[in-house]
Design an enzyme around this catalytic site. Structure first.
Site, PDB file in Angstrom:
ATOM      1  N   VAL A 121      16.744 147.520  61.493  1.00 41.22           N
ATOM      2  CA  VAL A 121      15.884 146.350  61.337  1.00 41.22           C
ATOM      3  C   VAL A 121      15.585 145.740  62.706  1.00 41.22           C
ATOM      4  CG1 VAL A 121      15.721 144.060  60.339  1.00 41.22           C
ATOM      5  CG2 VAL A 121      16.813 145.901  59.058  1.00 41.22           C
ATOM      6  N   GLN A 175       9.672 154.256  57.307  1.00 39.12           N
ATOM      7  CA  GLN A 175      10.755 153.837  56.425  1.00 39.12           C
ATOM      8  C   GLN A 175      10.326 152.593  55.655  1.00 39.12           C
ATOM      9  OE1 GLN A 175      14.687 151.359  56.393  1.00 39.12           O
ATOM     10  NE2 GLN A 175      14.490 152.582  58.225  1.00 39.12           N
ATOM     11  N   CYS A 220      20.297 149.623  52.967  1.00 44.54           N
ATOM     12  CA  CYS A 220      20.377 148.327  53.658  1.00 44.54           C
ATOM     13  C   CYS A 220      21.130 147.319  52.794  1.00 44.54           C
ATOM     14  CB  CYS A 220      18.986 147.799  53.978  1.00 44.54           C
ATOM     15  SG  CYS A 220      19.021 146.210  54.848  1.00 44.54           S
ATOM     16  N   LYS A 233      17.539 157.214  52.358  1.00 44.59           N
ATOM     17  CA  LYS A 233      18.814 156.927  53.004  1.00 44.59           C
ATOM     18  C   LYS A 233      19.666 156.114  52.044  1.00 44.59           C
ATOM     19  CE  LYS A 233      20.968 154.470  56.840  1.00 44.59           C
ATOM     20  NZ  LYS A 233      20.799 153.409  57.834  1.00 44.59           N
ATOM     21  N   GLY A 278      26.118 156.564  60.715  1.00 45.59           N
ATOM     22  CA  GLY A 278      27.210 155.592  60.694  1.00 45.59           C
ATOM     23  C   GLY A 278      28.269 155.824  61.741  1.00 45.59           C
ATOM     24  N   GLY A 279      28.028 156.744  62.663  1.00 43.56           N
ATOM     25  CA  GLY A 279      29.064 157.097  63.633  1.00 43.56           C
ATOM     26  C   GLY A 279      29.012 156.359  64.955  1.00 43.56           C
TER      27      GLY A 279
END
Length: 443
Positions: free
Chosen positions: A20, A87, A116, A155, A215-216
Site C-alpha cells: 500500500v 493489483q 491485506c 494473493k 513474507g520473508g
C-alpha cells in the site's frame, strides 16, 4: 512457466510485492532497473477505478487513469507494460471484471489482493475478509479468468489450520488462475511474527500452479542471495518482496546492494520525471531511511511539505533537460524535441531543441549526444530566463560530491559548455544561422 504469452513467474524469478502506497510508478521502475522481473502496483479499489477515465499523457509518455476530481489513480508507461501486474481490491465479481477490462491492455496481468489485513480493505469485504468466503473468491477469480485475456493471480494469507488452507488453495487452483501468491502469515499476524515457511511449502507441494512465496523480508531477506534461499526453503516457484524492496530496491541486484544515497537520488529522479505526489515520495524516502529518520536530515525530510523541500534535502541530478521539460508541462506546451547530429570528421555532436516552434542550440560541439542535448537545453533556458537546475543548498554533501565529479569531468573536456547534473561551466555561445542545426530562435 508461460501463461498467455506472459512469463509470469518461474523458478528463480523475483517480484516487487504489492505494498500500500509503495507500488507507484517511480518505485516500480527503480525495482525493474535493479533486476525485478515483475512489479505489482499498489492495491487499487475497484469502485475508485470504475470512476476513472483512461488518458494518454503525451507530456509524460504515460497512460493515466484519472478520477473525476482529476487525481491520477493509476499511472503506467510503455517500459513496464509487460512487467506490471495490476493489483485490485474487490469484493464483487462484476466490478472486478469491469476494472480488469478497463486496464488489461496496459498491464501484464490482474491480481486480486486477498491478503491485506488493514481495515480500509477488510471493512469493505475485500483483502483478508475474502478468506472467510471461499464462494466469493471462486466467483471473482472464475469471472476474471473467463472474462479477460491476461493472466489472473491472487494473493492470500494462510488460514488458522493447514487443512483449511490447502482446501482453499486447491479451490483457487480450479478457477484457472495463473499463479497464487502466499503471504506466510495469518491475517492477525504482523511483520514481527515469524513467517510460516512450512505452510508455504505445503501449499507449493499441494498445487500444480506456480506458488509465489511472500513474507520473508523481516527475517529472511536482507541481500540478493536470500531470495533464492527463501524460495528453496518454501519450495516456491518465485519470491515476492515487499518491505525489503521498499527499504532498498537494489535488493534485486545480483552484485549486491547499492548505497542508500544513490538509491534515494535515483528514486527522486523518477519521482520528478513522472510527477509523483510529494506525500508518496516522502513516504517512500522515509521507509528507505528507517533508523536514520531521527538524524537532522531525516527530521527535515519528515517535516517536508512539498517536493521542492524534499529535493533540497536529497537533490537528484537535476539536469537542464529536466528543468526544461518541467517548465513545458507547467506552461501546457508540447514536450521539448531534440534533434542531434554527429559531425563525421571528429564524431562530435550538436543538438537542436524545439520548444513552442522555436529552435535553440549551442555553437559548440560535444563529445556525447547526451551532453549536446543538455547544452541545447541550457541555451533555451537562458534565452527564456529560466532556472537551469542549480540547487540552493551548495553546502550539502551531495552537492559537494557532485561538484567534485563535475570538476573531474571538466578537466577531460575541451571547450566545455555544460556539465552533467545541470551545473553550467561556461556561458554557451549562442549563434544565429541558416541551417536546422545552428539556429537560435527567441520567442
Amino acid at each position: 512457466m508461460i501463461v498467455n504469452n506472459l512469463t509470469l513467474c518461474y523458478q528463480g524469478k523475483v517480484i516487487l510485492a504489492p505494498m500500500v502506497r509503495v507500488g507507484t510508478l517511480p518505485m516500480r521502475l527503480l525495482a525493474l532497473d535493479y533486476g525485478a522481473d515483475i512489479v505489482y502496483c499498489e492495491e487499487l479499489i475497484d469502485i475508485k477505478m470504475l470512476q476513472c477515465k483512461r488518458v494518454v499523457n503525451e507530456v509524460l509518455d504515460t497512460i493515466d487513469f484519472v478520477a473525476p476530481n482529476e487525481r491520477v489513480i493509476f499511472r503506467t508507461c510503455e517500459r513496464e507494460r509487460n512487467k506490471v501486474v495490476f493489483q485490485m481490491g474487490s469484493a464483487d465479481a462484476e466490478r472486478a471484471l469491469a476494472v480488469a477490462r478497463l486496464v488489461e491492455n496496459d498491464v501484464a496481468g490482474i491480481d486480486i489482493n486477498m491478503g491485506c489485513p488493514k481495515e480500509y480493505s477488510t471493512k469493505g469485504g475485500m483483502g483478508a475478509a475474502l478468506l472467510s468466503d471461499p464462494d466469493k473468491i471462486e466467483k471473482i477469480l472464475s469471472t476474471l479468468v473467463k472474462g479477460i485475456c491476461k493472466p489472473v493471480t491472487c494473493k492470500i494469507r494462510i488460514l488458522p489450520s493447514l487443512e483449511d488452507t490447502l482446501n482453499l488453495v486447491k479451490r483457487i487452483e480450479r478457477t484457472g488462475v495463473a499463479a497464487i501468491a502466499v503471504h506466510g502469515r495469518k491475517k492477525e499476524e504482523r511483520p514481527q511474527h515469524p513467517v510460516h515457511c512450512d505452510i508455504i511449502k505445503a501449499i507449493a507441494e499441494a498445487v500444480s500452479i506456480p506458488v509465489i512465496a511472500n513474507g520473508g523480508s523481516h527475517d529472511h531477506i536482507k541481500v540478493y542471495a536470500d531470495l533464492e534461499a527463501f524460495r528453496q526453503v518454501t519450495s516456491a516457484s518465485s519470491v515476492m518482496v515487499g518491505r525489503a524492496a521498499m527499504w532498498n530496491p537494489s535488493i534485486f541486484r545480483k552484485e549486491g546492494l547499492q548505497p542508500l544515497e544513490k538509491i534515494m537520488q535515483e528514486y527522486i529522479k523518477y519521482a520528478v520525471r513522472y510527477e509523483n505526489h510529494y506525500t508518496n515520495t516522502k513516504y517512500c524516502l522515509c521507509q528507505m531511511l528507517r533508523e536514520q529518520l531521527e538524524t537532522p536530515q531525516g527530521k527535515k525530510l519528515h517535516a517536508a511539505q512539498s517536493s521542492q523541500e524534499i529535493w533540497r534535502q536529497y537533490p537528484p541530478q537535476i539536469t537542464p533537460k529536466m528543468c526544461l521539460l518541467e517548465w513545458c508541462r507547467k506552461e501546457k506546451l508540447a514536450q521539448p524535441v531534440y534533434e542531434t547530429v554527429q559531425r563525421p570528421v571528429d564524431r562530435l555532436f550538436r543538438s537542436v531543441v524545439t520548444v513552442s516552434e522555436h529552435k535553440y542550440c549551442s555553437a559548440l560541439w560535444d563529445k556525447s549526444k547526451k551532453l549536446a542535448e543538455q547544452a541545447a537545453a541550457i541555451v533555451c533556458l537562458r534565452s527564456l530566463g529560466l532556472p537551469e537546475g542549480k540547487l540552493d543548498d551548495a553546502q550539502s554533501p551531495l552537492m559537494h560530491k557532485r561538484k567534485v565529479e563535475e570538476r573531474e569531468l571538466c578537466q577531460d573536456r575541451e571547450n566545455e559548455e555544460t556539465l552533467p547534473g545541470g551545473a553550467p561551466h561556461k556561458k554557451p555561445h549562442l549563434t544565429l544561422g541558416t541551417t536546422n542545426h545552428s539556429i537560435l530562435s527567441r520567442p
